[in-house]
Design an enzyme around this catalytic site. Structure first.
Site, short mmCIF file in Angstrom:
data_model
loop_
_atom_site.label_atom_id
_atom_site.label_comp_id
_atom_site.label_asym_id
_atom_site.label_seq_id
_atom_site.Cartn_x
_atom_site.Cartn_y
_atom_site.Cartn_z
N THR A 130 0.83 -1.20 0.00
CA THR A 130 0.00 0.00 0.00
C THR A 130 0.87 1.26 0.00
O THR A 130 2.02 1.22 0.43
CB THR A 130 -0.91 -0.03 1.25
OG1 THR A 130 -1.41 1.28 1.50
CG2 THR A 130 -0.14 -0.45 2.50
N ASP A 131 0.27 2.37 -0.43
CA ASP A 131 0.98 3.66 -0.35
C ASP A 131 1.10 4.14 1.10
O ASP A 131 1.87 5.05 1.39
CB ASP A 131 0.27 4.72 -1.22
CG ASP A 131 -1.18 4.98 -0.85
OD1 ASP A 131 -1.70 4.33 0.08
OD2 ASP A 131 -1.81 5.85 -1.50
N GLU A 132 0.33 3.50 2.00
CA GLU A 132 0.32 3.99 3.38
C GLU A 132 1.65 3.76 4.09
O GLU A 132 1.92 4.40 5.11
CB GLU A 132 -0.83 3.33 4.17
CG GLU A 132 -2.17 3.64 3.54
CD GLU A 132 -3.36 3.27 4.41
OE1 GLU A 132 -3.24 3.27 5.64
OE2 GLU A 132 -4.42 2.98 3.83
N TYR A 163 -1.72 -0.95 10.96
CA TYR A 163 -1.89 -1.61 9.66
C TYR A 163 -0.71 -1.31 8.75
O TYR A 163 -0.07 -2.22 8.20
CB TYR A 163 -3.21 -1.15 9.00
CG TYR A 163 -3.25 -1.41 7.51
CD1 TYR A 163 -3.31 -2.70 7.00
CD2 TYR A 163 -3.24 -0.34 6.59
CE1 TYR A 163 -3.34 -2.94 5.62
CE2 TYR A 163 -3.28 -0.57 5.22
CZ TYR A 163 -3.33 -1.87 4.74
OH TYR A 163 -3.35 -2.09 3.39
N LYS A 183 2.19 -3.81 7.15
CA LYS A 183 2.44 -3.94 5.71
C LYS A 183 3.90 -3.60 5.40
O LYS A 183 4.55 -4.25 4.58
CB LYS A 183 1.51 -3.04 4.90
CG LYS A 183 0.05 -3.44 4.90
CD LYS A 183 -0.22 -4.81 4.30
CE LYS A 183 0.01 -4.87 2.81
NZ LYS A 183 -0.41 -6.19 2.25
N1 LIG Z 1 -8.09 -1.66 -0.31
C1 LIG Z 1 -7.15 -0.78 -0.60
O1 LIG Z 1 -7.42 0.42 -0.78
C2 LIG Z 1 -5.71 -1.24 -0.76
C3 LIG Z 1 -4.79 -0.36 -1.33
C4 LIG Z 1 -3.47 -0.78 -1.51
C5 LIG Z 1 -3.10 -2.06 -1.12
N2 LIG Z 1 -4.01 -2.89 -0.55
C6 LIG Z 1 -3.56 -4.24 -0.17
O2 LIG Z 1 -4.19 -5.13 -1.08
C7 LIG Z 1 -4.47 -6.37 -0.43
C8 LIG Z 1 -5.94 -6.68 -0.56
O3 LIG Z 1 -6.70 -5.62 0.01
P1 LIG Z 1 -8.29 -5.69 0.04
O4 LIG Z 1 -8.78 -4.33 0.28
O5 LIG Z 1 -8.76 -6.48 -1.13
O6 LIG Z 1 -8.50 -6.57 1.37
P2 LIG Z 1 -9.79 -7.28 1.91
O7 LIG Z 1 -9.80 -7.02 3.39
O8 LIG Z 1 -10.99 -6.95 1.11
O9 LIG Z 1 -9.49 -8.84 1.66
C9 LIG Z 1 -8.51 -9.54 2.36
C10 LIG Z 1 -8.63 -11.00 1.97
O10 LIG Z 1 -7.57 -11.71 2.64
C11 LIG Z 1 -8.12 -12.85 3.28
N3 LIG Z 1 -7.31 -13.16 4.46
C12 LIG Z 1 -7.20 -12.42 5.59
N4 LIG Z 1 -6.39 -13.03 6.47
C13 LIG Z 1 -5.98 -14.19 5.87
C14 LIG Z 1 -5.13 -15.25 6.26
N5 LIG Z 1 -4.53 -15.27 7.46
N6 LIG Z 1 -4.90 -16.25 5.38
C15 LIG Z 1 -5.50 -16.25 4.16
N7 LIG Z 1 -6.34 -15.29 3.75
C16 LIG Z 1 -6.57 -14.27 4.60
C17 LIG Z 1 -9.54 -12.47 3.63
O11 LIG Z 1 -10.35 -13.60 3.85
C18 LIG Z 1 -9.94 -11.65 2.41
O12 LIG Z 1 -10.41 -12.48 1.38
C19 LIG Z 1 -4.00 -6.22 1.01
O13 LIG Z 1 -2.73 -6.79 1.13
C20 LIG Z 1 -3.94 -4.71 1.21
O14 LIG Z 1 -2.96 -4.37 2.17
C21 LIG Z 1 -5.31 -2.51 -0.36
#
Ligand SMILES: NC(=O)c1ccc[n+]([C@@H]2O[C@H](COP(=O)([O-])OP(=O)(O)OC[C@H]3O[C@@H](n4cnc5c(N)ncnc54)[C@H](O)[C@@H]3O)[C@@H](O)[C@H]2O)c1
Length: 386
Positions: free
Chosen positions: A169-171, A194, A198
């Site tokens: 993430t950009d965070e 969080y 990350k």
């Molecule tokens: N949402 C955003 O704006 C954003 C931006 C940049 C990066 N990200 C990164 O992208 C990734 C996905 O984000 P998202 O928003 O789709 O998340 P989300 O919370 O919607 O989904 C997370 C998924 O991971 C699974 N999960 C959680 N713990 C687990 C474990 N221990 N073992 C296996 N599966 C597990 C959950 O069941 C879920 O399906 C993350 O790594 C997040 O840090 C998100």
């Protein structure tokens, strides 16, 4: 372009779909069913992960194994929809279980990994960081270990082509002032538990490359929005609360700025990085749509006023400024020259197109989000603990 959700019929889970609670001796893919290329996606029933899975499955030569613990953030209806494709399998379990992860990797023999599984909600990390450390840090180490052992055993061509894309993430870069951008290589200054978890996992991905040679690539995506997002994050939270006749909470004065990235654009960046990214490199992924939170909320209200008018008055009248999130970063914004030049990716969806499509999807797909909220009402305030 913006079609998968908006035009999709209401989702009904098919009967009798298979879930791998544990990998059995028979394996994930019955003999003879292995596809030309399998990609292992973790967190594929989450918001961005499911968009990545859909995008990969659009290629008829690719199969996807989705390793997902199916936490509160994963919607079983997303899995039910993906399961309609015979080239998709769910391996249900946690990335923290080393034996399980090894079994999945060794059985599905992936050509590459896209690692998205994470605890992802900042407010939850303020209340309880432990699960963030377990999944985001320890789980990533477990997955890196399993991938390394498997990758070492590949033949020369498969080993050279293998990629492990670690989705961050950009965070992790921390808060910016009102001008400037974080480029790849900027100092890490994570401010929430969080973001700190990350950041730690990014360092692990880098270390496994430098120490073990595993071809890892790290991406830093900006604030992502679109269909299939669990309604604890700003945009779906506002839509859902508005439709339920509730107040629309905005943290502080709503002046925090985020760079909004449509989920299809984020998924396209990840699949392109998987194909073309250079091992050991880092790529920022930004939408180029910077908006203050209050402006995003007002825009959602204006779209709802058009698509689902409330007879008693405009939705915006229910906006309520509430106590700010502790440590709330003012602004994130990433420079994206590198991914544009090296990978050839650029965002295609302007906020003015992506936001109405998102609102329309939530209006058309109550059957997706209402049962999820009945189980965990995530629209309530979290993360005030100090
Ligand atoms: N949402 C955003 O704006 C954003 C931006 C940049 C990066 N990200 C990164 O992208 C990734 C996905 O984000 P998202 O928003 O789709 O998340 P989300 O919370 O919607 O989904 C997370 C998924 O991971 C699974 N999960 C959680 N713990 C687990 C474990 N221990 N073992 C296996 N599966 C597990 C959950 O069941 C879920 O399906 C993350 O790594 C997040 O840090 C998100």
């Amino acid at each position: 372009m913006l079609v998968h959700g908006v035009l999709a019929p209401a989702l009904e889970p098919p009967t009798g779909y298979l879930v791998w609670d544990r990998v059995t001796a028979a394996g994930i893919w019955p003999a003879g069913e292995r596809m030309a290329q399998t990609i292992l996606v973790t967190g594929g029933c989450g918001f961005i992960g499911s968009a990545v899975v859909r995008r990969l499955l659009a290629n008829a030569d690719v199969a996807v194994v989705n390793l997902d613990a199916m936490t509160y953030a994963a919607n079983p209806r997303t899995d039910a929809e993906l399961t309609r494709n015979p080239r998709y399998r769910l391996a249900k379990g946690t990335i923290c279980d080393a034996a399980f992860v090894r079994a999945v990797v060794n059985d599905c023999r992936p050509a590459g990994v896209v690692h998205l599984a994470a605890e992802s909600h900042v407010d939850r990390s303020i209340d309880n960081a432990a699960e963030f450390l377990r999944t985001n840090v320890e789980g990533t180490a477990v997955l890196l270990d399993a991938a390394t052992a498997y990758w070492r055993g590949l033949g020369d061509a498969a080993r050279a082509a293998f990629r492990f894309v670690h989705v961050s993430t950009d965070e992790v870069y921390g808060s910016l002032g009102l001008v400037g951008y974080s480029a790849e290589g900027a100092v890490y200054e994570p401010n929430s538990p969080y973001a700190a978890s990350k950041a730690a996992s990014d360092h692990l991905a880098r270390a496994w490359h430098r120490t073990h040679g595993l071809p890892t690539i790290v991406t830093h995506g900006s604030n992502t929005y679109g269909p299939y997002q669990f309604p604890e994050k700003l945009i779906p939270l506002i839509i859902v609360r508005a439709l339920r006749g509730e107040s629309l909470p905005v943290y502080g004065k709503g002046e925090n700025v985020r760079d909004w990235l449509y989920v299809e654009d984020h998924a396209a960046a990840l699949t392109e990085v998987l194909r073309r990214g250079r091992p050991g490199e880092v790529y920022n992924v930004g939408g180029g749509n910077e908006r203050r939170n209050i402006d995003v909320v007002r825009a959602v209200c204006a779209i709802l006023d058009e698509l689902a008018p409330d007879q008693s008055g405009p939705y915006g009248r229910r906006i309520a400024f509430v106590k700010d999130r502790p440590g709330h970063d003012l602004r994130y914004a990433v420079a994206t020259d590198k991914i544009r030049a090296e990978v050839g990716w650029r965002p295609a969806i302007a906020f003015e197109a992506g936001l109405p499509a998102t609102v329309a999807w939530y209006l058309a797909n109550r059957a997706w989000w209402e049962p999820a909220l009945a189980q965990t009402d995530a629209t309530q305030r979290l993360g005030l603990a100090r």
